[in-house]
Design an enzyme around this catalytic site. Structure first.
Site, PDB file in Angstrom:
ATOM      1  N   HIS A 181      24.725  13.390  15.698  1.00 49.88           N
ATOM      2  CA  HIS A 181      24.456  13.569  14.274  1.00 49.88           C
ATOM      3  C   HIS A 181      22.965  13.383  14.071  1.00 49.88           C
ATOM      4  O   HIS A 181      22.395  12.355  14.419  1.00 49.88           O
ATOM      5  CB  HIS A 181      25.241  12.562  13.431  1.00 49.88           C
ATOM      6  CG  HIS A 181      25.005  12.762  11.964  1.00 49.88           C
ATOM      7  ND1 HIS A 181      25.793  13.602  11.209  1.00 49.88           N
ATOM      8  CD2 HIS A 181      24.053  12.279  11.132  1.00 49.88           C
ATOM      9  CE1 HIS A 181      25.331  13.617   9.963  1.00 49.88           C
ATOM     10  NE2 HIS A 181      24.278  12.826   9.898  1.00 49.88           N
ATOM     11  N   CYS A 182      22.327  14.381  13.490  1.00 49.66           N
ATOM     12  CA  CYS A 182      20.868  14.373  13.381  1.00 49.66           C
ATOM     13  C   CYS A 182      20.477  14.183  11.926  1.00 49.66           C
ATOM     14  O   CYS A 182      20.780  15.035  11.083  1.00 49.66           O
ATOM     15  CB  CYS A 182      20.309  15.697  13.911  1.00 49.66           C
ATOM     16  SG  CYS A 182      18.546  15.888  13.657  1.00 49.66           S
TER      17      CYS A 182
END
Ligand SMILES: [Zn+2]
Ligand SMILES: [Zn+2]
Length: 437
Positions: A188-189
């Protein structure tokens, strides 16, 4: 001696770059046992928990209640604050920088700038919104199950996501921030406020690539425009002569040489800032100092592609490596006839026979159903099965799920990852193509 403007600028820009790096990349498995990872845990895990304890003791927790709600929002909810920060920084830098250097630039650069400037916006947008192939839904679930085989090293068949309530496809992972299972989950960025997976990893790679290029290019343009002016000034400037070797110090020593070089460099930089001002030199310096962030991350993802793994899988491999070093991991060899293509042939040749396996072998167990482990389109299939033992002794009385694919006496102790094949590694070029599919 007080700090000069130059030293303050370098200190501030350097600090921003360093802490941004630690905050956002310190959690990556690659930095787990490095100084970066330790600083990240100290500052973002241990320090907050210490302050919270202090707050509980002093004010009965009044300060940290409000703070932790905000912290929870920042870390565990989907929010565009970091995207706004990133694109704001890009917009501000471009708006400050481009107008002051524009009339110094040759035509080719005037053509190149309008091509490069939109790239961070375009690829951030695509990374943030292209979810149709990444987010696993009941509608696309069957297709997702056929993308990758269960390798029985990192992924086993038959596991259900307790939130989404369907079987987890190999290489997928549930994201608690996006609140969905993500196909070929990388991580998850928060820079794009989204999970990077099957559908948008390619856009993320292009975002990294073009951000890396744009920062290097910006720093180069600043250097190119200011250098001719700065060198003249540099030669004339009397600061050049001010460096004196103190009495009693060996003028030929390495220490003297290095401190003199450092002094010249700082002098050059301060002239640079004087001439270019904050708009050209300041932004150029910021570009130069933040450049290692996307460059490092790009290099890391090129390494991941070379190794045929996702960020998520790199930490799973690291766990196996640590357990192997402890001598508690056993590798079993899959029976040929339990593998995809052969399995189908075996099933069809026994067509009409109610229980072929129990007839030929009384202790045999049922294979996972086609629904649990469908035949995939992936060209490779795992020949191994990896298990952890609690005591390091050869595995006994394995569950039927494992005995159904590998004989108990085929298990042997392995000490390092070299013994295991990575089913998801097709070789660098094919992995790269796969990342862009
Ligand atoms: Zn899920
Ligand atoms: Zn996510």
């Amino acid at each position: 001696m007080g700090m000069t403007t130059l030293e303050i600028v370098i200190f501030v820009v350097g600090s921003i770059s360093f802490w941004t790096f630690v905050a956002f990349f310190g959690r990556l498995p690659a930095f787990k046992n490095t100084i970066i990872g330790r600083i990240q845990r100290l500052v973002f895990v241990h320090l907050p928990s210490f302050l919270h304890k202090l707050d509980v003791r002093l004010t009965n927790g009044r300060i940290s209640n409000g703070g932790s709600r905000f912290g929870h929002y920042l870390m565990h909810e989907k929010h565009p604050l970091v995207v706004i920060f990133f694109l704001g920084l890009v917009t501000g830098s471009v708006a400050l920088f481009v107008p002051v250097v524009w009339h110094h630039l040759p035509l080719k650069h005037k053509l190149l700038i309008p091509v490069l400037v939109p790239t961070p916006y375009i690829f951030t947008f695509l990374s943030a919104t292209r979810n149709s192939e990444s987010y696993i839904t009941p509608e696309n679930h069957a297709a997702q199950m056929r993308l990758y085989p269960y390798d029985r090293v990192l992924y086993y068949p038959g596991n259900t996501c307790s939130t989404c309530e369907f079987l987890k496809p190999a290489r997928s992972k549930h994201c608690s921030i996006c609140k969905t299972c993500v196909a070929r989950m990388d991580h998850h960025c928060i820079w794009v406020n989204n999970c990077l997976g099957k559908g948008n990893y390619r856009w993320f790679l292009l975002l990294l690539f073009f951000t890396t290029v744009a920062l290097a290019y910006g720093a180069y343009l600043a250097y190119m425009v200011i250098s001719p002016l700065a060198s003249l000034q540099y030669l004339r400037n009397e600061k050049w002569y001010r460096y004196r070797i103190k009495p009693g110090v060996d003028p030929n020593s390495w220490g003297t040489y290095l401190s003199m070089k450092l002094y010249y460099f700082m002098t050059f930089l301060s002239i640079y800032l004087e001439i270019g001002g904050l708009r050209a030199s300041g932004v150029g310096l910021l570009a130069l100092l933040t450049w290692p962030l996307p460059l490092g991350l790009l290099a890391y993802h090129i390494y991941l592609i070379w190794a045929g793994m996702t960020t998520n899988e790199s930490s799973k491999w690291a766990d196996w490596r640590d357990d192997m070093a402890e001598g508690v991991v056993y590798l079993g060899h899959r029976m040929e006839d339990t593998m995809g293509v052969n399995r189908q042939q075996a099933a069809s040749s026994h067509h009409g026979n109610s229980s072929p396996s129990s007839k030929s072998n009384p202790t045999a167990v049922e294979l996972p159903s086609e629904e649990e482990e469908p035949t995939t389109t992936w060209p490779l299939e795992s020949r191994h099965i990896l298990i952890r033992t609690t005591n390091g002794l050869p595995p006994r009385n394995l569950p039927s799920r494992i005995r159904s694919v590998a004989k108990e006496d085929s298990f042997e102790k392995v000490w390092n990852l070299g013994a295991v094949e990575n089913t998801f590694d097709l070789g660098f070029w094919d992995n790269l193509v796969e990342s862009f599919k």
